[in-house]
Design an enzyme around this catalytic site. Structure first.
Site, PDB file in Angstrom:
ATOM      1  N   ASP A 124     -50.671 -11.584  -8.497  1.00 54.23           N
ATOM      2  CA  ASP A 124     -49.592 -12.349  -9.132  1.00 54.23           C
ATOM      3  C   ASP A 124     -48.688 -11.494 -10.025  1.00 54.23           C
ATOM      4  O   ASP A 124     -48.762 -11.539 -11.249  1.00 54.23           O
ATOM      5  CB  ASP A 124     -50.161 -13.526  -9.943  1.00 54.23           C
ATOM      6  CG  ASP A 124     -50.285 -14.768  -9.080  1.00 54.23           C
ATOM      7  OD1 ASP A 124     -50.146 -14.641  -7.852  1.00 54.23           O
ATOM      8  OD2 ASP A 124     -50.533 -15.851  -9.633  1.00 54.23           O
TER       9      ASP A 124
ATOM     10  N   ARG B 205     -59.051 -17.110  -6.982  1.00 54.41           N
ATOM     11  CA  ARG B 205     -58.967 -16.636  -8.368  1.00 54.41           C
ATOM     12  C   ARG B 205     -60.102 -17.200  -9.207  1.00 54.41           C
ATOM     13  O   ARG B 205     -60.787 -18.127  -8.780  1.00 54.41           O
ATOM     14  CB  ARG B 205     -57.658 -17.151  -9.011  1.00 54.41           C
ATOM     15  CG  ARG B 205     -56.444 -16.827  -8.235  1.00 54.41           C
ATOM     16  CD  ARG B 205     -55.547 -18.051  -8.038  1.00 54.41           C
ATOM     17  NE  ARG B 205     -54.509 -17.724  -7.052  1.00 54.41           N
ATOM     18  CZ  ARG B 205     -53.397 -17.121  -7.356  1.00 54.41           C
ATOM     19  NH1 ARG B 205     -53.114 -16.885  -8.615  1.00 54.41           N
ATOM     20  NH2 ARG B 205     -52.539 -16.791  -6.433  1.00 54.41           N
TER      21      ARG B 205
ATOM     22  N   GLY C  11     -48.426 -23.685  -6.590  1.00 56.20           N
ATOM     23  CA  GLY C  11     -47.249 -24.547  -6.704  1.00 56.20           C
ATOM     24  C   GLY C  11     -46.115 -24.089  -5.817  1.00 56.20           C
ATOM     25  O   GLY C  11     -45.162 -24.834  -5.561  1.00 56.20           O
TER      26      GLY C  11
ATOM     27  N   LYS D 120     -45.091 -16.595  -0.776  1.00 53.77           N
ATOM     28  CA  LYS D 120     -44.823 -17.023  -2.149  1.00 53.77           C
ATOM     29  C   LYS D 120     -43.346 -17.400  -2.250  1.00 53.77           C
ATOM     30  O   LYS D 120     -42.472 -16.571  -1.978  1.00 53.77           O
ATOM     31  CB  LYS D 120     -45.154 -15.894  -3.133  1.00 53.77           C
ATOM     32  CG  LYS D 120     -44.957 -16.277  -4.591  1.00 53.77           C
ATOM     33  CD  LYS D 120     -45.618 -15.255  -5.492  1.00 53.77           C
ATOM     34  CE  LYS D 120     -45.273 -15.466  -6.960  1.00 53.77           C
ATOM     35  NZ  LYS D 120     -45.875 -14.417  -7.796  1.00 53.77           N
TER      36      LYS D 120
ATOM     37  N   GLY E 254     -40.918 -24.917  -6.284  1.00 52.92           N
ATOM     38  CA  GLY E 254     -41.671 -24.268  -5.207  1.00 52.92           C
ATOM     39  C   GLY E 254     -40.997 -23.032  -4.637  1.00 52.92           C
ATOM     40  O   GLY E 254     -41.439 -22.483  -3.626  1.00 52.92           O
TER      41      GLY E 254
ATOM     42  N   ARG F 234     -47.425 -12.079   1.073  1.00 59.90           N
ATOM     43  CA  ARG F 234     -48.376 -11.151   0.476  1.00 59.90           C
ATOM     44  C   ARG F 234     -49.708 -11.201   1.206  1.00 59.90           C
ATOM     45  O   ARG F 234     -50.015 -12.188   1.893  1.00 59.90           O
ATOM     46  CB  ARG F 234     -48.489 -11.369  -1.030  1.00 59.90           C
ATOM     47  CG  ARG F 234     -48.614 -12.799  -1.445  1.00 59.90           C
ATOM     48  CD  ARG F 234     -48.552 -12.894  -2.962  1.00 59.90           C
ATOM     49  NE  ARG F 234     -49.091 -14.170  -3.406  1.00 59.90           N
ATOM     50  CZ  ARG F 234     -49.235 -14.511  -4.662  1.00 59.90           C
ATOM     51  NH1 ARG F 234     -48.888 -13.668  -5.617  1.00 59.90           N
ATOM     52  NH2 ARG F 234     -49.737 -15.679  -4.988  1.00 59.90           N
TER      53      ARG F 234
ATOM     54  N   GLY G 162     -52.881 -24.638  -9.551  1.00 63.54           N
ATOM     55  CA  GLY G 162     -52.828 -24.616  -8.086  1.00 63.54           C
ATOM     56  C   GLY G 162     -51.625 -23.858  -7.559  1.00 63.54           C
ATOM     57  O   GLY G 162     -50.741 -23.461  -8.317  1.00 63.54           O
TER      58      GLY G 162
ATOM     59  N   ASP H 271     -55.902 -17.955 -14.124  1.00 63.23           N
ATOM     60  CA  ASP H 271     -55.476 -18.271 -12.756  1.00 63.23           C
ATOM     61  C   ASP H 271     -54.814 -17.063 -12.100  1.00 63.23           C
ATOM     62  O   ASP H 271     -54.515 -17.104 -10.919  1.00 63.23           O
ATOM     63  CB  ASP H 271     -54.511 -19.466 -12.751  1.00 63.23           C
ATOM     64  CG  ASP H 271     -53.311 -19.241 -13.645  1.00 63.23           C
ATOM     65  OD1 ASP H 271     -53.510 -19.076 -14.860  1.00 63.23           O
ATOM     66  OD2 ASP H 271     -52.177 -19.218 -13.139  1.00 63.23           O
ATOM     67  N   ASN H 272     -54.583 -16.006 -12.876  1.00 62.59           N
ATOM     68  CA  ASN H 272     -53.996 -14.792 -12.307  1.00 62.59           C
ATOM     69  C   ASN H 272     -55.024 -13.668 -12.223  1.00 62.59           C
ATOM     70  O   ASN H 272     -54.670 -12.490 -12.198  1.00 62.59           O
ATOM     71  CB  ASN H 272     -52.792 -14.345 -13.141  1.00 62.59           C
ATOM     72  CG  ASN H 272     -51.631 -15.323 -13.028  1.00 62.59           C
ATOM     73  OD1 ASN H 272     -51.537 -16.087 -12.058  1.00 62.59           O
ATOM     74  ND2 ASN H 272     -50.744 -15.318 -13.999  1.00 62.59           N
TER      75      ASN H 272
HETATM   76  P1  AMP Z   1     -47.646 -18.154 -12.798  1.00 56.74           P
HETATM   77  O1  AMP Z   1     -47.317 -18.097 -14.240  1.00 56.74           O
HETATM   78  O2  AMP Z   1     -46.579 -17.592 -11.884  1.00 56.74           O
HETATM   79  O3  AMP Z   1     -49.001 -17.607 -12.480  1.00 56.74           O
HETATM   80  O4  AMP Z   1     -47.675 -19.699 -12.403  1.00 56.74           O
HETATM   81  C1  AMP Z   1     -48.446 -20.643 -13.068  1.00 56.74           C
HETATM   82  C2  AMP Z   1     -48.458 -21.912 -12.250  1.00 56.74           C
HETATM   83  O5  AMP Z   1     -47.136 -22.411 -12.083  1.00 56.74           O
HETATM   84  C3  AMP Z   1     -49.037 -21.764 -10.848  1.00 56.74           C
HETATM   85  O6  AMP Z   1     -49.693 -22.963 -10.547  1.00 56.74           O
HETATM   86  C4  AMP Z   1     -47.802 -21.596 -10.015  1.00 56.74           C
HETATM   87  O7  AMP Z   1     -47.995 -21.942  -8.657  1.00 56.74           O
HETATM   88  C5  AMP Z   1     -46.834 -22.544 -10.700  1.00 56.74           C
HETATM   89  N1  AMP Z   1     -45.442 -22.183 -10.465  1.00 56.74           N
HETATM   90  C6  AMP Z   1     -44.766 -21.110 -10.963  1.00 56.74           C
HETATM   91  N2  AMP Z   1     -43.493 -21.115 -10.543  1.00 56.74           N
HETATM   92  C7  AMP Z   1     -43.343 -22.205  -9.745  1.00 56.74           C
HETATM   93  C8  AMP Z   1     -42.246 -22.756  -9.006  1.00 56.74           C
HETATM   94  N3  AMP Z   1     -41.056 -22.200  -8.988  1.00 56.74           N
HETATM   95  N4  AMP Z   1     -42.495 -23.893  -8.318  1.00 56.74           N
HETATM   96  C9  AMP Z   1     -43.696 -24.483  -8.312  1.00 56.74           C
HETATM   97  N5  AMP Z   1     -44.745 -24.029  -9.003  1.00 56.74           N
HETATM   98  C10 AMP Z   1     -44.582 -22.888  -9.705  1.00 56.74           C
HETATM   99 MG    MG Z   2     -50.115 -17.288 -10.969  1.00 60.64          MG
END
Ligand code: AMP
Ligand code: MG
Length: 547
Positions: free
Chosen positions: A302, A222, A124, A145, A158, A215, A122, A292-293
């Site tokens: 992403d 996705r 995050g 973001k 977050g 963005r 989700g 998810d990307n």
């Molecule tokens: P990503 O590898 O950036 O595609 O992120 C994978 C998952 O981790 C997604 O659900 C993101 O929203 C969550 N995520 C990555 N970085 C953070 C962060 N700093 N705070 C909260 N969720 C994060």
């Molecule tokens: Mg991602």
């Protein structure tokens, strides 16, 4: 690559229409209206069920300031350039103010990470503010973001650091101008707050400046949004999301039905294939091709620990987290996209009622990819049409040469247009235009030079056999072989400067990258191969996911 008529029209519209101040922009929320919200309003990390998203507002930041604004994106959205870096735009795109009409939310999705089902992920740290109808008549979702915690933040904060935000902002715009399907970015906002990150996961956490990117894409849905509903057995949600995406973003397919779901999936396969072929053409490595990307529109989405090939090396990955398995290295990207599409197909089976039609539709991926990649290779090499075994050998031998002795992919292809084509050219005249692409002394050894010259003789003979006007060939090649890409070290230099409060480096780079296929002699320094100091410097060659 000349823009499609539609893009040209859009570009004209971008210039003609008068943008309006952000305060007057009308926001819509079609996804929120079409799909069920999380009934729990508590903004704490948890498993969410029976919902497509959770309504959550951005968490305000201390001192939001606009650090960069993409004029062309603003123009497309019809939003006027901010009058001050500290005005309403900074408040809204820093997450401090929600405008009337916005219904902010974080999307619920899951995904396969590095080949394993990871369950709920989700948004995050991404929060959608709302949708805008742009001056080109298209719908655009505006998403922050780094806007603070959501129910999907798990144990993380977050937030996003400035370096990763600059990288997303610059690269998504650079990709757009290269002609690669991608999400875009409107603003980069500094938060005035520090974010703690352990950049290399080595126990050395340190505060870094925080930032937020706004963005922009027609939708950020996705593969993973569908996967979570399939995995957690919520077929009603699966259908409602598919129907929403088809009617809103694939209207040409007609009213949803089992047959339309299959044709929709086939179209996703085609679009994904085109995007991946484009990545391969420009030497882009995404770095984290988890499901998810993967965008349901086939966009590049992403931007995290991505990178650009410097020396041509199919096994190269910029992502330190992936250094061991190299699952997401440059050369694996086409197969990984296919693997991801198989996961999406599995999630869509309940809609179609049978997996056979989806399996059949999947072949559109390989067909499209092969066709597109062959077309791009023909353009890159300046050959009318690469076909037959001998052409394949010629192309494969070129890639082998590039790989054997570290050779810059971007410079090599750009320089290929300047190789003398006359039969009488001697070895050194043939190789001369390529010398700038060589990284090591090994490349200048007589043995390598004569191998290169031998290949160039075969190559020029092949080009001569095509006939045709030399100028037209060069022009076609130059449209497929960018001169300027966002080299890893250039992005890092822009970040270093911005961290010191100097926006001139990012501004210049962004301007140059808006015309990546044009010769810009005054900017030749940005088209050189990576300097040696950057070979192993963090951020210039290797990146972690700690963004
Ligand atoms: P990503 O590898 O950036 O595609 O992120 C994978 C998952 O981790 C997604 O659900 C993101 O929203 C969550 N995520 C990555 N970085 C953070 C962060 N700093 N705070 C909260 N969720 C994060
Ligand atoms: Mg991602």
């Amino acid at each position: 690559m000349s823009p499609a008529p539609q893009t040209r029209r859009a570009a004209a519209l971008e210039q003609d229409a008068t943008p309006i101040p952000l305060s007057e922009v009308v926001f819509e929320n079609t996804l929120v209206a079409a799909l069920p919200a999380d009934p729990v309003l508590d903004n704490r990390p948890r498993q969410v069920r029976h919902a497509a998203y959770s309504r959550v507002d951005p968490t305000p930041v201390r001192e939001p300031r606009i650090l960069a604004w993409a004029q062309a994106v603003g123009g497309r959205l019809g939003i006027a350039h901010p009058e001050s870096p500290l005005g309403l735009e900074a408040q809204v795109f820093g997450g401090n103010k929600v405008l009337p009409g916005m219904k902010p939310y974080a999307a619920r999705y899951g995904g396969h990470q590095f080949g394993h089902w990871a369950g709920q992920l989700g948004d995050g740290r991404a929060i959608t503010l709302g949708e805008v109808i742009g001056h080109d008549g298209s719908r655009y979702e505006l998403q922050l973001k780094g806007a603070g915690r959501t129910p999907y933040s798990r144990t993380a904060d977050g937030r996003a650091v400035l370096r990763s935000s600059v990288r997303e902002f610059m690269c998504s715009e650079a990709m757009h101008y290269l002609g690669v399907p991608t999400t875009r970015a409107l603003t980069l906002v500094g938060t005035g707050e520090a974010v703690i990150r352990d950049m290399f996961y080595d126990g050395n956490a340190a505060p870094e400046p925080g930032a937020i990117v706004c963005r922009v894409a027609p939708t950020f849905v996705r593969f993973g949004n569908f996967q979570i509903f399939a995995a957690q057995q919520e077929p009603d949600l699966l259908k409602r999301l598919a129907d929403y995406v088809i009617t809103t973003h694939y209207p040409g397919l007609g009213a949803p039905s089992p047959d339309v779901y299959t044709r929709w999936f086939e179209e996703i396969c085609r679009r994904t294939a085109v995007t991946i072929a484009e990545w391969m053409r420009v030497g882009f490595v995404h770095g984290v091709m988890n499901t998810d990307n993967m965008s349901i529109l086939g966009l590049t989405i992403d931007y995290g620990p991505y990178g650009w090939l410097e020396g041509y090396e199919p096994g190269w990955t910029p992502n330190t987290t992936d250094a061991e398995g190299r699952r997401y290295c440059y050369g694996n990207q086409p197969q990984i996209a296919m693997w991801n599409l198989v996961q999406l197909a599995n999630a869509l089976i309940p809609l179609v009622g049978d997996k056979a039609p989806l399996e059949q539709a999947l072949s559109a991926y390989g067909e499209t990819y092969t066709r597109e990649w062959r077309r791009m290779l023909s353009e890159k090499f300046g050959i009318v049409a690469i076909e037959g075994e001998e052409d394949d050998r010629l192309v494969n031998d070129a890639f082998e040469l590039l790989q054997d002795v570290e050779t810059d992919m971007t410079i090599f292809f750009r320089a290929l247009a300047n190789i003398p084509l006359n039969e009488a050219a001697d070895d050194s005249a043939l190789v001369e235009p390529l010398r700038r692409a060589f990284y090591t002394d090994e490349a200048s050894q007589p043995e390598h030079l004569s191998r290169m010259a031998e290949w160039l003789r075969r190559y020029t003979a092949r080009v001569r056999s095509d006939g045709g006007a030399p100028d037209a060939r060069i022009e076609r090649m130059n449209r497929a072989n960018p001169k300027y890409v966002l080299r890893n070290y250039l992005a890092q230099l822009a970040i270093d400067a911005l961290e010191q409060g100097d926006a001139s480096v990012i501004d210049r780079l962004m301007r140059v990258l808006e015309r990546p296929y044009e010769d810009q002699p005054e900017n030749d320094d940005l088209a050189e191969r990576r300097p040696e100091w950057a070979r192993n410097r963090p951020g210039c060659s290797a990146l972690s996911c700690s963004s």
